[in-house]
Every structure is written in structure tokens, then in C-alpha cells.
Design a protein around this motif. Structure first.
Motif, PDB file in Angstrom:
ATOM      1  N   ARG A  75       0.689  -1.366  -0.170  1.00 47.51           N
ATOM      2  CA  ARG A  75       0.199  -0.243  -0.019  1.00 47.51           C
ATOM      3  C   ARG A  75       1.192   1.550   0.403  1.00 47.51           C
ATOM      4  O   ARG A  75       1.045   2.272  -0.515  1.00 47.51           O
ATOM      5  CB  ARG A  75      -0.930  -0.255   0.830  1.00 47.51           C
ATOM      6  CG  ARG A  75      -2.085  -0.797   1.156  1.00 47.51           C
ATOM      7  CD  ARG A  75      -2.704  -0.875   2.830  1.00 47.51           C
ATOM      8  NE  ARG A  75      -3.302  -2.227   2.293  1.00 47.51           N
ATOM      9  CZ  ARG A  75      -4.764  -1.608   1.885  1.00 47.51           C
ATOM     10  NH1 ARG A  75      -5.279  -0.712   1.211  1.00 47.51           N
ATOM     11  NH2 ARG A  75      -5.719  -3.109   1.897  1.00 47.51           N
ATOM     12  N   ARG A 167      -0.487 -12.091   1.118  1.00 53.40           N
ATOM     13  CA  ARG A 167      -0.293 -12.995  -0.079  1.00 53.40           C
ATOM     14  C   ARG A 167       0.265 -14.361  -0.346  1.00 53.40           C
ATOM     15  O   ARG A 167      -0.235 -15.353  -0.979  1.00 53.40           O
ATOM     16  CB  ARG A 167      -1.149 -12.308  -1.335  1.00 53.40           C
ATOM     17  CG  ARG A 167      -2.339 -11.340  -1.102  1.00 53.40           C
ATOM     18  CD  ARG A 167      -3.709 -11.511  -1.074  1.00 53.40           C
ATOM     19  NE  ARG A 167      -4.715 -10.515  -1.066  1.00 53.40           N
ATOM     20  CZ  ARG A 167      -4.137  -9.461   0.111  1.00 53.40           C
ATOM     21  NH1 ARG A 167      -3.640  -9.705   1.575  1.00 53.40           N
ATOM     22  NH2 ARG A 167      -5.298  -8.906   0.083  1.00 53.40           N
ATOM     23  N   ARG A 217     -10.692  -7.425  -6.774  1.00 49.19           N
ATOM     24  CA  ARG A 217      -9.820  -6.898  -6.224  1.00 49.19           C
ATOM     25  C   ARG A 217      -8.522  -8.714  -5.811  1.00 49.19           C
ATOM     26  O   ARG A 217      -7.782  -9.019  -6.088  1.00 49.19           O
ATOM     27  CB  ARG A 217      -9.427  -6.447  -4.758  1.00 49.19           C
ATOM     28  CG  ARG A 217      -7.927  -6.338  -4.734  1.00 49.19           C
ATOM     29  CD  ARG A 217      -7.687  -4.711  -3.779  1.00 49.19           C
ATOM     30  NE  ARG A 217      -7.731  -4.798  -2.784  1.00 49.19           N
ATOM     31  CZ  ARG A 217      -8.138  -5.107  -0.902  1.00 49.19           C
ATOM     32  NH1 ARG A 217      -6.369  -5.157  -1.758  1.00 49.19           N
ATOM     33  NH2 ARG A 217      -8.546  -5.212  -0.123  1.00 49.19           N
ATOM     34  N   ASP A 221      -6.035 -10.673  -7.351  1.00 51.21           N
ATOM     35  CA  ASP A 221      -4.132 -11.460  -6.903  1.00 51.21           C
ATOM     36  C   ASP A 221      -4.569 -12.598  -7.138  1.00 51.21           C
ATOM     37  O   ASP A 221      -3.195 -13.306  -6.120  1.00 51.21           O
ATOM     38  CB  ASP A 221      -4.792 -10.619  -4.992  1.00 51.21           C
ATOM     39  CG  ASP A 221      -4.709  -9.509  -4.660  1.00 51.21           C
ATOM     40  OD1 ASP A 221      -3.811  -8.599  -5.642  1.00 51.21           O
ATOM     41  OD2 ASP A 221      -5.180  -8.982  -4.077  1.00 51.21           O
TER      42      ASP A 221
HETATM   43  O1   DC Z   1      -3.771  -7.101   2.609  1.00 51.23           O
HETATM   44  P1   DC Z   1      -3.924  -6.114   2.406  1.00 51.23           P
HETATM   45  O2   DC Z   1      -5.735  -6.266   1.387  1.00 51.23           O
HETATM   46  O3   DC Z   1      -3.678  -4.216   3.172  1.00 51.23           O
HETATM   47  O4   DC Z   1      -2.706  -6.015   0.467  1.00 51.23           O
HETATM   48  C1   DC Z   1      -3.355  -4.573   0.104  1.00 51.23           C
HETATM   49  C2   DC Z   1      -2.474  -5.314  -1.505  1.00 51.23           C
HETATM   50  O5   DC Z   1      -1.143  -6.353  -1.901  1.00 51.23           O
HETATM   51  C3   DC Z   1      -3.470  -6.879  -1.750  1.00 51.23           C
HETATM   52  O6   DC Z   1      -4.776  -6.094  -2.743  1.00 51.23           O
HETATM   53  C4   DC Z   1      -1.871  -7.561  -2.498  1.00 51.23           C
HETATM   54  C5   DC Z   1      -1.093  -6.998  -2.125  1.00 51.23           C
HETATM   55  N1   DC Z   1      -0.574  -7.697  -1.411  1.00 51.23           N
HETATM   56  C6   DC Z   1       0.556  -8.466  -2.547  1.00 51.23           C
HETATM   57  O7   DC Z   1       0.428  -9.123  -3.192  1.00 51.23           O
HETATM   58  N2   DC Z   1       1.271  -9.614  -0.755  1.00 51.23           N
HETATM   59  C7   DC Z   1       1.011  -9.853   0.430  1.00 51.23           C
HETATM   60  N3   DC Z   1       2.114 -10.890   0.466  1.00 51.23           N
HETATM   61  C8   DC Z   1       0.207  -8.623   0.641  1.00 51.23           C
HETATM   62  C9   DC Z   1      -0.468  -7.797  -0.291  1.00 51.23           C
END
Ligand code: DC
Length: 265
Positions: A75, A167, A217, A221
């Protein structure tokens, strides 16, 4: 990239559970039978609104582990790229940006505050626009490489184990994590939780809009080429639909306490 890494304050000193989780390193035999030393990481992955941030923080506080919110890092990259008007197809400039970012978590706050160049961006990264921009930017190879590198480096300075959420914690960043969870919930429930969070922050948006954006989203992802959201082979998949935060934390604690992986310390 300079990152000053703060520790989650241990709030569980007197618990008999704590010593069980305490070692910083755990030993696992590799395929050839050699003993390998690994950082003591609990990886918690999951889609938006699955409750992984709250659960991860609770768990970390309970067993005296540090806590890392990797979503907040993506972010921050999205916010900085937007401010500098760097397009998301310019990997070179984004790599440069990641190299210049000066991020710092202040973990004495709960939830921890995130500072970028000494500016507190904790609130600025939590809005629907940054939700989608962070998902976009996280699909860029150069950004993932920089973040992955940084997240691993952070474990080197730790004086406790770590609860890391995101993720790709269990699949890419910490494939040797001691425990891995994939936390999920139905789309309806996740959208409803996120809608309530938005309202609590004084932001209004139709719940159906929140749900549609979340769906987009999730799709992005889960279907990107690099480190898509998916359960690690050895992750426990936990569907928290209908469960409260405390129930989820208890479930995870039980799972870990009864695991041979814990007894092997
Ligand atoms: O967990 P979050 O919603 O705050 O994460 C925001 C975005 O960051 C999410 O849409 C995908 C990315 N993200 C990622 O690709 N890998 C991670 N380890 C954490 C987040």
C-alpha cells in the motif's frame, strides 16, 4: 531502503504457552536429512476482509512474537507511486522507487503505525483507491522482488519469532515457515466486515460496491502470474465465515499446540 523494524510488545510474559513458542530458530531436516535452521515464522495468508490482520496481531501479542503487515508495505508503494505519478507498467521506475522508500513500522501502537519518510501514512493507505492501486502495483515483478527481499531481511534482526500476514507468506517469502494458515471467509461476509470498517472510519459506500470491488481485487490477486494468493501445500485452510476473531485465534492456537512441529522444539 532503510527500514527500522519495531517489535510487537510481548503482552504474554506469564503464559506457560509463551516458552513453547519462544525459540527464534527451529530446526527441520531437509530431504537429505541435513538439519536446517529456520526463522520461527507463522505465515498467515488470505484475501481482503478475511480478518487476517486482526487475527495476526492478536496471535502475535498472545505469544510475544513480532508482527509484520506486508499488505501495508504494498500500500505504501502504491501511495508513493501515485504521488510521483509513476505508471504501473514502468518496472524500472518502480524498482527505483522501492529502493528510495524509507518505511518504518512503529509497533508500540496497536495497530502499528506505518511511517514513510517520517510521515505517518497509516490512514492514507486505507481507502478504496489504494486498495486497488496496491493490488495493481503488487503484480509488478520489480516491486515483488524488492518487497520480498525486504520482508526476509526483516527477520534477520528479530529477537522473537514473527507472525507475517499477506498473500504469499507461506508460498514465496517464508516457504519454511513453521506454521502456515490460509484464512478465508465467504465474499458476503468479507464485504460486510469491510463495509463496517469503512463506516467506522466515516467513509460511506454501498455494501454492494464494496463487494464488487473486493471481487475484482480478489480476482487480480489470485490470478496474477507472480506469487498469486493460493494456499501453500502445507497450509491449514481455515474458513472463518460465522466465526468471531477470538474463535479463530483459539482455533489456531489449538492447532499449533497440538502439532508435532511445536513439540519438536
Ligand atoms: O492485505 P492488504 O489488503 O492490505 O493488501 C493490499 C494489496 O497488496 C493486496 O490487494 C495484494 C497485495 N499484497 C500482495 O500482493 N502480497 C502480500 N504479501 C500482501 C499484499
Amino acid at each position: 531502503m532503510l527500514v527500522v523494524w519495531g517489535m510487537e510488545r510481548a503482552v504474554y510474559f506469564s503464559s506457560p504457552l509463551r516458552y513453547k513458542f519462544e525459540p527464534l530458530i527451529w530446526i527441520k531436516n531437509d530431504r537429505k536429512g541435513n538439519q536446517m535452521r529456520h526463522a520461527n515464522v507463522i505465515a498467515i495468508d488470505g484475501p481482503a476482509g478475511s480478518g487476517k490482520s486482526t487475527v495476526s496481531r492478536r496471535l502475535a501479542g498472545r505469544i510475544g512474537y513480532a508482527y509484520l503487515d506486508t499488505g501495508a508495505m504494498y500500500r505504501a508503494v502504491a501511495l508513493a507511486a501515485k504521488r510521483r505519478e509513476i505508471p504501473f507498467n514502468n518496472g524500472r521506475k518502480l524498482a527505483q522507487l522501492c529502493g528510495d522508500l524509507n518505511l518504518r513500522f512503529e509497533s508500540e501502537h496497536n495497530p502499528p503505525r506505518l511511517l514513510m519518510e517520517n510521515e505517518d501514512i497509516s490512514e492514507k493507505i486505507r481507502n478504496p483507491e489504494i486498495d486497488m492501486l496496491s493490488s495493481n502495483v503488487s503484480a509488478v515483478k520489480e516491486v515483488r522482488e524488492a518487497m520480498c527481499d525486504l520482508q526476509r531481511k526483516m527477520t534477520l534482526d528479530l529477537k522473537t519469532g514473527l507472525v507475517a500476514e499477506g498473500r504469499d507468506m507461506g508460498t514465496v517469502v517464508f516457504p519454511n515457515a513453521r506454521f502456515k494458515f490460509l484464512l478465508t471467509a465467504s465474499l458476503e461476509e468479507r464485504a460486510s466486515r469491510r463495509h463496517k470498517e469503512l463506516l467506522a472510519r466515516g467513509k460511506t459506500m454501498e455494501e454492494s460496491t464494496v463487494m464488487n470491488r473486493m471481487k475484482d481485487r480478489d480476482h487480480q490477486d489470485e490470478n496474477r502470474t507472480l506469487a498469486p494468493l493460493k494456499p501453500a501445500r502445507d497450509a491449514l485452510i481455515l474458513d472463518s465465515t460465522g466465526m468471531g476473531i477470538d474463535d479463530v485465534v483459539e482455533y489456531m492456537m489449538n492447532h499449533m499446540e497440538n502439532s508435532p512441529l511445536l513439540r519438536s522444539i
